[in-house]
Structure formats: structure tokens, C-alpha cells
Design a protein around this motif. Structure first.
Motif, PDB file in Angstrom:
ATOM      1  N   ASN A   1      51.191   7.163  68.164  1.00  0.00           N
ATOM      2  CA  ASN A   1      51.690   5.940  68.775  1.00  0.00           C
ATOM      3  C   ASN A   1      51.052   5.770  70.150  1.00  0.00           C
ATOM      4  OD1 ASN A   1      53.286   3.618  69.131  1.00  0.00           O
ATOM      5  ND2 ASN A   1      54.814   4.785  70.278  1.00  0.00           N
TER       6      ASN A   1
ATOM      7  N   VAL B   1      51.119   4.526  73.644  1.00  0.00           N
ATOM      8  CA  VAL B   1      52.129   4.051  74.589  1.00  0.00           C
ATOM      9  C   VAL B   1      51.504   3.366  75.798  1.00  0.00           C
ATOM     10  CG1 VAL B   1      53.825   5.771  73.885  1.00  0.00           C
ATOM     11  CG2 VAL B   1      52.220   6.334  75.703  1.00  0.00           C
TER      12      VAL B   1
ATOM     13  N   CYS C   1      52.909 -10.005  74.202  1.00  0.00           N
ATOM     14  CA  CYS C   1      54.234  -9.518  74.594  1.00  0.00           C
ATOM     15  C   CYS C   1      55.119  -9.520  73.348  1.00  0.00           C
ATOM     16  CB  CYS C   1      54.831 -10.411  75.679  1.00  0.00           C
ATOM     17  SG  CYS C   1      56.460  -9.877  76.238  1.00  0.00           S
TER      18      CYS C   1
ATOM     19  N   ASP D   1      57.459  -3.220  70.628  1.00  0.00           N
ATOM     20  CA  ASP D   1      56.455  -2.217  70.316  1.00  0.00           C
ATOM     21  C   ASP D   1      56.727  -1.613  68.939  1.00  0.00           C
ATOM     22  OD1 ASP D   1      54.240  -0.622  70.780  1.00  0.00           O
ATOM     23  OD2 ASP D   1      55.464   1.036  71.549  1.00  0.00           O
TER      24      ASP D   1
ATOM     25  N   THR E   1      50.400  -1.484  78.082  1.00  0.00           N
ATOM     26  CA  THR E   1      51.548  -0.825  78.695  1.00  0.00           C
ATOM     27  C   THR E   1      52.761  -1.000  77.789  1.00  0.00           C
ATOM     28  OG1 THR E   1      52.100  -2.820  79.962  1.00  0.00           O
ATOM     29  CG2 THR E   1      50.737  -1.171  81.057  1.00  0.00           C
ATOM     30  N   THR E   2      53.688  -0.067  77.917  1.00  0.00           N
ATOM     31  CA  THR E   2      54.938  -0.120  77.165  1.00  0.00           C
ATOM     32  C   THR E   2      56.098   0.089  78.133  1.00  0.00           C
ATOM     33  OG1 THR E   2      53.849   0.826  75.230  1.00  0.00           O
ATOM     34  CG2 THR E   2      56.238   0.818  75.228  1.00  0.00           C
ATOM     35  N   GLN E   3      57.041  -0.841  78.122  1.00  0.00           N
ATOM     36  CA  GLN E   3      58.233  -0.744  78.954  1.00  0.00           C
ATOM     37  C   GLN E   3      59.443  -0.726  78.036  1.00  0.00           C
ATOM     38  OE1 GLN E   3      58.090  -4.011  81.699  1.00  0.00           O
ATOM     39  NE2 GLN E   3      56.203  -3.315  82.680  1.00  0.00           N
TER      40      GLN E   3
ATOM     41  N   SER F   1      61.168  -0.655  74.855  1.00  0.00           N
ATOM     42  CA  SER F   1      60.758  -1.034  73.501  1.00  0.00           C
ATOM     43  C   SER F   1      59.798  -2.213  73.495  1.00  0.00           C
ATOM     44  CB  SER F   1      61.997  -1.397  72.668  1.00  0.00           C
ATOM     45  OG  SER F   1      62.678  -2.508  73.247  1.00  0.00           O
ATOM     46  N   GLN F   2      59.371  -2.642  74.679  1.00  0.00           N
ATOM     47  CA  GLN F   2      58.548  -3.840  74.802  1.00  0.00           C
ATOM     48  C   GLN F   2      57.093  -3.477  75.072  1.00  0.00           C
ATOM     49  OE1 GLN F   2      60.308  -6.463  74.195  1.00  0.00           O
ATOM     50  NE2 GLN F   2      58.974  -8.201  74.575  1.00  0.00           N
ATOM     51  N   ALA F   3      56.180  -4.086  74.311  1.00  0.00           N
ATOM     52  CA  ALA F   3      54.744  -3.909  74.531  1.00  0.00           C
ATOM     53  C   ALA F   3      54.235  -5.059  75.388  1.00  0.00           C
ATOM     54  CB  ALA F   3      54.004  -3.863  73.200  1.00  0.00           C
TER      55      ALA F   3
ATOM     56  N   ASN G   1      50.622  -6.197  76.729  1.00  0.00           N
ATOM     57  CA  ASN G   1      49.202  -5.900  76.627  1.00  0.00           C
ATOM     58  C   ASN G   1      48.364  -7.108  77.023  1.00  0.00           C
ATOM     59  OD1 ASN G   1      50.149  -3.521  75.421  1.00  0.00           O
ATOM     60  ND2 ASN G   1      50.013  -4.397  73.375  1.00  0.00           N
TER      61      ASN G   1
END
Length: 449
Positions: free
Chosen positions: A152, A154, A342, A345, A370-372, A374-376, A378
Motif C-alpha cells: 500500500n 501511503v 482527492c 484511500d 499523501t495520505t491523511q 483514510s483520505q488520499a 494526490n
């Protein structure tokens, strides 16, 4: 100090001892300037001091508007005029403490660059480093390999420049969410990624090695691309041109024993960090510098010597420094349309998205993943496979396939016109009245009058 001839271990331990005896002094001044906060850093001098300070300020997302650097002798004093990303002064109470902690003897030091593809275990993830010849679809194939082997992604950052690619990718195990410790699995992933990087059968275009220790992502990317010689004009496609080329002059100041570097380019965040990285990697010491970064352009002047204490001594070295500084500035900028993804993830998200890019004839010139939680979040910069702007209908087709609310067109912050070169480029007159006045007031140089 002009020369550094002892071993790195001895230098490191001595530097730590000096810092314990003379810890950095940081003051935050909100009264002297109406537009910016002044951060003054005084500390015992050691190799890489300037880069450490600039990196700390950059990591705090501060915008350096002006800077005055002096590090002759065994002490350095730097003054930075900074704002937050919105152009406001700083009012956090812990700014000084955070900088002191980062610069003190417990702060992390930089690791040397020794590999082109590496796999290392970090505290929360496994880091994969890759360099090689760039080509359309390369990033899609890299993410596909990772997805196929239950990795995965991240976070990741990808830079391309002069037909070269460098990437730092942070992964975890899909099943556990933890770093990957199975050495056989890591070796297999590394071998497959090397195969992807050398698909064009140019065995000299990529190498593999396992790296150890902690690295700073953007610092590492500069080291990787420099080691991969992305500044070498032989890598460049014959038809390519860089519309954002910086204007750089390098001249020797014979009476003072310095080489003077003048640089002019479009202003942007992290520009100072990028140029100081390159000077450090090329084994130059900055003794004095003046930085003026007021949009739309930035001006930088450095008084440098090689770490052996001597200024530049040949035309070949002078040209190499110019090319390396131009490369450092242009690595972070990117051609093409910027697309922002957005969404929630999930494993394989990047593999799917970059596959769609590839199938629609797009080439990724830069990526920030980037991953914050559960949110991607990019960002991709894309062109067509020939490096030309992407047609609007192609972008709309891709957005419809991925999801128009998920993938959005982001305004290109680097699309401004480049500085125009005059008949004779020189920043000497621009800086002398400010930098020399500053250094004269410190008693570091004598008046020429």
C-alpha cells in the motif's frame, strides 16, 4: 573553517560536542519589519549549518522573503525574513523552540547519497527509492508492481528532469499496515522494479542498492538526481527546451578569494532550499549570501568556496556549477496540466489512476502523493506522451472515467513567464548596496571606499 579533512565520524562527533557547548540561539522578532517576521539564528559553525536551518524553516512551511547569511570563521549568523503561506507574520510562541530543537545536537543529520534504487525500513513504513530514465507509463508500471505484491502506497514524490526520473515511495504491508520486514520479499520487489526501470535495455540507466537510515524526502530527491547526473545536457532530448531556465552567473572575486554566484529565477516556495541543497552536495561552503524573494522573481547571491578553502579554479567547474544550479531549480517545477485527486484511500488506487493516464496517452512529469487518515490527496502534473499540452477533451474523458468530483484540474502555479535575459546578466549592482552594507555592519568586510 576553510578545510574539512578529517573523517565524517570524527567531524560528526566534534560538531555535536561544539553544539552542546554552544547551542544555537534563535530569536523571533516581530517588531523590526512591518511585512515579515525576522528569525535570527546564531550558532557554532559546522559543515551543512545553512542547509539545516533552511530545511527547518521549509519543513515548517514558512516562506523566506529575504535572507542575509554570514558564516566566516567558527560562527554563523543568519537572518531570515519569513511569513506563513498566506503572507502573514508568525505569532506562534513555539517557533524559536522548534527551530532550536531541530538544530541542536539531537537533531537528525543528513545521510549521504549512495544508491539509485533502495529499500529501507522506517518507523512506520518502508521506503523505496528509484532513479532511472523517464518514459511514458513508467510510474504506472511502478505502482502496478507494488499493488501486485500487496504493498500500500501511503506517500510518494516523483520528480522528472532532463529525461531522468527520481522517486521516493513510502509503502506498508497491505495486510498489516506495518513496514515490510521480509528481506526475500523486499529483494523480489527491488528486482522487479529494476526490471521496470531498465525495460529499454539500457542497463546503465538505473542501478540497485539497499540504503540504510533516515532520509529527508525532498533532500533525498535532490541527492538522487544529482548523483544520476540529471544536470548533464547529454541526457536531454534534442528537441526539448526549458521555458523556466534560471539565469545564473559564476565569477571569481579575486581580491577576497571567493567565487560569487548570482542567480535569478521565478520566485516560488522552497527555491532557497533547492539551491542550497545543490551547493552543499557539490561540496561548496556558503560564507555570505543575500536572498531577495519578492514575487514574481527571486534573486540570490552567494559568496562561496570549495570545502578545500579555494574558489572555483577552472572554466569546466564554473560551467558545471551553472548547469547544476539550473537543474536544482527546474527539478521541482513541472510541465503540463496539474490534476488533483482527492478520494478515499484504498490499495491499488495509484495503480488504477496512473494506468488510466497511460491508456489515454498521458505522461506524468511530477507527482506528490499523501495520505491523511483514510483520505488520499494526490497531485499529478501530466503532458501527452510527446511532452505537449494535453487536449481539454482528453482531460474531461479521464475525469469522467475516474470521477469528475474526485479528479480536478488544479491551477498551475508555475505557469508564469520566465525572466527575460538582458544583454549582460549581472546582479552585482542589485546586491552590493544591501548585502555589503549588511556584512560591513557586522564587521565582516571592509569598505571599498
Amino acid at each position: 573553517m576553510d578545510c574539512w579533512t578529517s573523517s565524517p565520524d570524527v567531524d560528526d562527533e566534534f560538531a555535536k560536542l561544539v553544539l552542546r557547548m554552544n547551542p544555537p540561539r534563535v530569536t523571533v522578532d516581530n517588531n523590526s519589519s512591518r511585512k515579515a517576521t525576522l528569525i535570527k539564528v546564531d550558532s557554532a559553525n559546522k559543515r551543512g549549518s545553512l542547509l539545516e536551518v533552511v530545511q527547518v524553516l521549509t519543513d515548517m512551511n514558512l516562506i523566506i522573503r529575504r535572507a542575509y547569511i554570514s558564516s566566516d570563521g567558527e560562527w554563523f549568523m543568519d537572518v531570515f525574513h519569513v511569513t506563513d503561506q498566506h503572507g502573514n507574520k508568525l505569532y506562534e510562541d513555539d517557533v524559536s523552540e522548534r527551530i532550536q530543537q531541530s538544530l541542536g545536537p539531537q537533531g537528525r543529520s543528513f545521510q549521504s547519497m549512495t544508491s539509485s534504487v533502495g529499500v529501507q525500513a522506517a518507523v512506520e513504513n518502508t521506503t523505496i527509492e528509484l532513479t532511472g530514465r523517464d518514459r511514458p507509463g513508467l510510474l504506472s508500471e511502478i505502482f502496478a508492481v507494488l499493488a501486485d505484491h500487496k504493498c500500500n502506497v501511503v506517500a510518494a514524490e516523483v520528480w522528472t528532469h532532463n529525461s531522468r526520473m527520481a522517486s521516493v515511495v513510502y509503502i506498508t504491508d497491505e495486510a498489516t499496515g506495518s513496514p515490510i520486514h521480509d528481506s526475500n520479499r523486499l529483494r523480489k520487489i527491488e528486482r522487479l522494479l529494476l526490471s521496470v526501470l531498465t525495460e529499454d535495455r539500457d542497463k546503465n540507466s538505473a542501478n540497485t542498492a539497499v540504503s540504510d537510515g533516515w532520509t529527508h524526502k525532498e533532500r533525498r530527491l535532490h541527492q538522487m538526481m544529482y548523483a544520476d547526473r540529471d544536470y548533464d545536457m547529454n541526457w536531454m532530448n534534442s528537441g526539448s527546451s526549458d521555458r523556466r531556465k534560471a539565469l545564473v552567473t559564476v565569477e571569481n572575486c579575486v581580491d577576497r578569494g571567493y567565487t560569487v554566484v548570482n542567480l535569478r529565477s521565478l520566485d516560488r516556495p522552497k527555491l532557497l532550499f533547492d539551491t542550497v541543497c545543490t551547493l552543499t552536495d557539490m561540496q561548496y561552503t556558503v560564507y555570505h549570501a543575500t536572498i531577495i524573494a519578492e514575487e514574481p522573481e527571486a534573486y540570490q547571491e552567494y559568496y562561496i568556496r570549495h570545502t578545500d578553502g579555494y574558489p572555483i579554479s577552472s572554466e569546466a567547474e564554473r560551467q558545471r556549477l551553472i548547469h547544476c544550479l539550473e537543474a536544482a531549480i527546474n527539478r521541482r517545477t513541472s510541465e503540463g496540466i496539474r490534476l488533483e485527486l482527492c478520494s478515499l484511500d484504498r490499495v491499488g488506487l495509484l495503480s488504477d489512476v496512473t494506468r488510466i493516464f497511460r491508456e489515454n496517452g498521458l505522461s506524468v512529469t511530477r507527482a506528490e502523493v499523501t495520505t491523511q487518515g483514510s483520505q488520499a490527496m494526490n497531485i499529478f502534473s501530466v503532458t501527452d506522451s510527446s511532452g505537449n499540452p494535453v487536449k481539454s477533451e482528453t482531460i474531461e474523458a479521464i475525469r469522467n472515467e475516474i470521477g469528475s468530483t474526485i479528479l480536478r484540474v488544479k491551477e498551475d502555479e508555475d505557469s508564469k513567464s520566465p525572466p527575460q535575459e538582458s544583454s549582460r546578466f549581472s546582479l552585482g549592482s542589485l546586491f552590493r548596496s544591501q548585502s555589503e552594507k549588511f556584512l560591513f555592519n557586522l564587521g565582516l568586510i571592509k569598505s571599498n571606499s
